[in-house]
Design an enzyme around this catalytic site. Structure first.
Site, PDB file in Angstrom:
ATOM      1  N   GLY A 125    -104.130  42.755 -40.023  1.00 22.37           N
ATOM      2  CA  GLY A 125    -104.266  44.127 -39.506  1.00 22.37           C
ATOM      3  C   GLY A 125    -103.430  45.050 -40.382  1.00 22.37           C
ATOM      4  NE  ARG A 126    -103.351  51.004 -37.583  1.00 24.62           N
ATOM      5  CZ  ARG A 126    -103.696  50.701 -36.332  1.00 24.62           C
ATOM      6  NH1 ARG A 126    -103.104  49.714 -35.694  1.00 24.62           N
ATOM      7  NH2 ARG A 126    -104.623  51.394 -35.703  1.00 24.62           N
ATOM      8  CB  ILE A 127     -98.026  44.811 -39.817  1.00 22.07           C
ATOM      9  CG1 ILE A 127     -97.716  45.950 -38.848  1.00 22.07           C
ATOM     10  CG2 ILE A 127     -96.733  44.234 -40.390  1.00 22.07           C
ATOM     11  CD1 ILE A 127     -96.938  45.547 -37.596  1.00 22.07           C
ATOM     12  CD  GLU A 156     -88.041  37.791 -28.974  1.00 23.21           C
ATOM     13  OE1 GLU A 156     -87.876  38.936 -28.487  1.00 23.21           O
ATOM     14  OE2 GLU A 156     -88.786  37.576 -29.928  1.00 23.21           O
ATOM     15  CG  HIS A 177     -88.176  41.486 -31.180  1.00 23.01           C
ATOM     16  ND1 HIS A 177     -88.942  40.957 -30.174  1.00 23.01           N
ATOM     17  CD2 HIS A 177     -88.972  42.422 -31.776  1.00 23.01           C
ATOM     18  CE1 HIS A 177     -90.130  41.545 -30.150  1.00 23.01           C
ATOM     19  NE2 HIS A 177     -90.175  42.439 -31.122  1.00 23.01           N
ATOM     20  CB  ILE A 178     -84.042  44.087 -35.770  1.00 28.14           C
ATOM     21  CG1 ILE A 178     -83.817  42.978 -36.826  1.00 28.14           C
ATOM     22  CG2 ILE A 178     -83.021  43.997 -34.659  1.00 28.14           C
ATOM     23  CD1 ILE A 178     -82.498  43.088 -37.581  1.00 28.14           C
ATOM     24  N   GLY A 179     -87.707  43.948 -36.217  1.00 19.76           N
ATOM     25  CA  GLY A 179     -88.697  44.251 -37.260  1.00 19.76           C
ATOM     26  C   GLY A 179     -88.946  45.737 -37.463  1.00 19.76           C
ATOM     27  NE  ARG A 202     -94.590  41.094 -28.862  1.00 21.23           N
ATOM     28  CZ  ARG A 202     -94.187  42.160 -29.563  1.00 21.23           C
ATOM     29  NH1 ARG A 202     -93.611  42.009 -30.734  1.00 21.23           N
ATOM     30  NH2 ARG A 202     -94.341  43.387 -29.088  1.00 21.23           N
TER      31      ARG A 202
HETATM   32  C1  DGY Z   1     -93.491  46.019 -31.470  1.00 25.53           C
HETATM   33  O1  DGY Z   1     -93.683  47.190 -31.791  1.00 25.53           O
HETATM   34  O2  DGY Z   1     -94.331  45.355 -30.876  1.00 25.53           O
HETATM   35  C2  DGY Z   1     -92.167  45.433 -31.803  1.00 25.53           C
HETATM   36  O3  DGY Z   1     -92.140  44.080 -31.632  1.00 25.53           O
HETATM   37  C3  DGY Z   1     -91.061  46.085 -31.008  1.00 25.53           C
HETATM   38  O4  DGY Z   1     -90.432  46.944 -31.825  1.00 25.53           O
END
Ligand code: DGY
Length: 331
Positions: free
Chosen positions: A156-158, A268, A286-288, A239
């Site tokens: 996807g986008r990321i 988590e 979880h600091i993406g 995730r």
């Molecule tokens: C998201 O946007 O889903 C991230 O995991 C939380 O910042």
């Protein structure tokens, strides 16, 4: 007419509160909270809209006694913390925050990939432990990134933003996705579509960018790890639950793959203790999407979605990032 009442479930900036307060009565929260379903049920009773965060698990039981609830704006692109089926059945609009975090999250995938491949955290721990007595030729040998084959699961986008960055490292990019990208997009990214097994076998390094669902749970478990190369690095910025953490810990301990970079975990914030025992792993909490600019953009976008979903502001009635768009079609 009474003003609608919105609940911001976690601490928010004054800017976000002010934006919502221009339209609604706002219930704020002072400190980060992990609510139970019963606490949500109690809190939602007289609430019209919620600005939620990805740690808020809002399930069917929580919304049963929420007669006024019309919208939940999640601050995050992922929304598996919400029972969207139950919310949709109750006519509650759900929104998320795509796009504003794409580039920041892709940067994080690279931070983890480079750190895991070049043993950055391990090297720093070793140094801080006072173990550096002399330089040696084979000290902390890692894996090359440049010129290697990057696999991306979920395009996807990321995923696409991760792929774009691979150009600077002269990498071959392979990907697997539910649906294949148009040829022109593949061409621009320099990315080749392969099936999942081929991706696992051929990738020198693998980045996971899948949304979580029942179908993607444990998409990477023992059988998949067994297909990967011994020198491979696995990165998960998507995730927790997409990877079987127990199977990954075993694979890392047995050096079945070289290392992992993980930003997300099953259960988590309680980590599988076996992961903590592995030296060949880089862990982040979880600091993406956690840069000041991106977190601000996410919160403001979520606020705008909530305003629109509750029928106010310039997009009244059609929130830009609705997840359950079928509700608007019905209306
Ligand atoms: C998201 O946007 O889903 C991230 O995991 C939380 O910042």
């Amino acid at each position: 007419m009474d003003r609608a009442r919105v609940w911001i479930t976690q601490p928010a900036s004054a800017e976000v509160v002010a934006r919502l307060a221009a339209h609604f009565d706002v219930v704020e929260t002072d400190a980060v909270q992990q609510y139970t379903s019963a606490q949500f049920a109690a809190g939602l009773r007289d609430i019209d809209g919620v600005l939620a965060s990805v740690i808020d698990r809002i399930d069917a039981a929580a919304i049963i006694q929420a007669p006024r609830l019309k919208a939940i704006a999640n601050i995050g692109v992922g929304y598996n913390n919400l029972d969207v089926a139950a919310l949709s059945a109750a006519g509650v609009i759900v929104t998320n925050t795509p796009e504003v975090l794409t580039e920041t999250t892709a940067d994080m995938a690279w931070a983890l990939l480079l750190a895991a491949a070049r043993r950055v955290s391990e090297g720093e721990r070793w140094l801080r432990d006072g173990r550096w007595q002399s330089w040696s030729f084979d000290l902390l040998l890692g894996q090359d990134i440049h010129g290697s084959t990057l696999g991306i699961l979920g395009m996807g986008r990321i995923g696409q933003a991760v792929a774009r960055r691979a150009r600077g490292f002269d990498m071959q990019v392979l990907y697997h996705n539910r649906s294949r990208l148009p040829e022109s997009v593949e061409h621009n990214l320099g990315a080749t579509y392969v099936d999942k097994d081929a991706l696992l076998r051929a990738s020198d390094h693998l980045v996971l960018v899948l949304p979580y669902s029942a179908a993607t749970r444990h998409a990477i478990g023992a059988p998949e790890l067994a297909l990967m190369k011994r020198g491979a690095i696995l990165v998960n910025i998507a995730r927790g639950g997409i990877v079987d953490d127990a199977a990954l810990a075993a694979a890392l301990q047995q050096r079945q793959i070289a290392a992992a970079g993980l930003d997300v975990f099953e259960n988590e914030p309680a980590l599988n203790p076996r992961l903590l025992e592995c030296r060949n792993i880089v862990l982040t909490p979880h600091i993406g999407s956690a840069t000041a600019a991106t977190r601000r953009a996410m919160a403001m976008l979520a606020a705008d979605n909530l305003i629109a979903a509750l029928g106010a502001g310039p997009h009244a009635g059609s929130p830009p990032n609705i997840v359950n768009a079928q509700l608007l079609r019905k209306a």
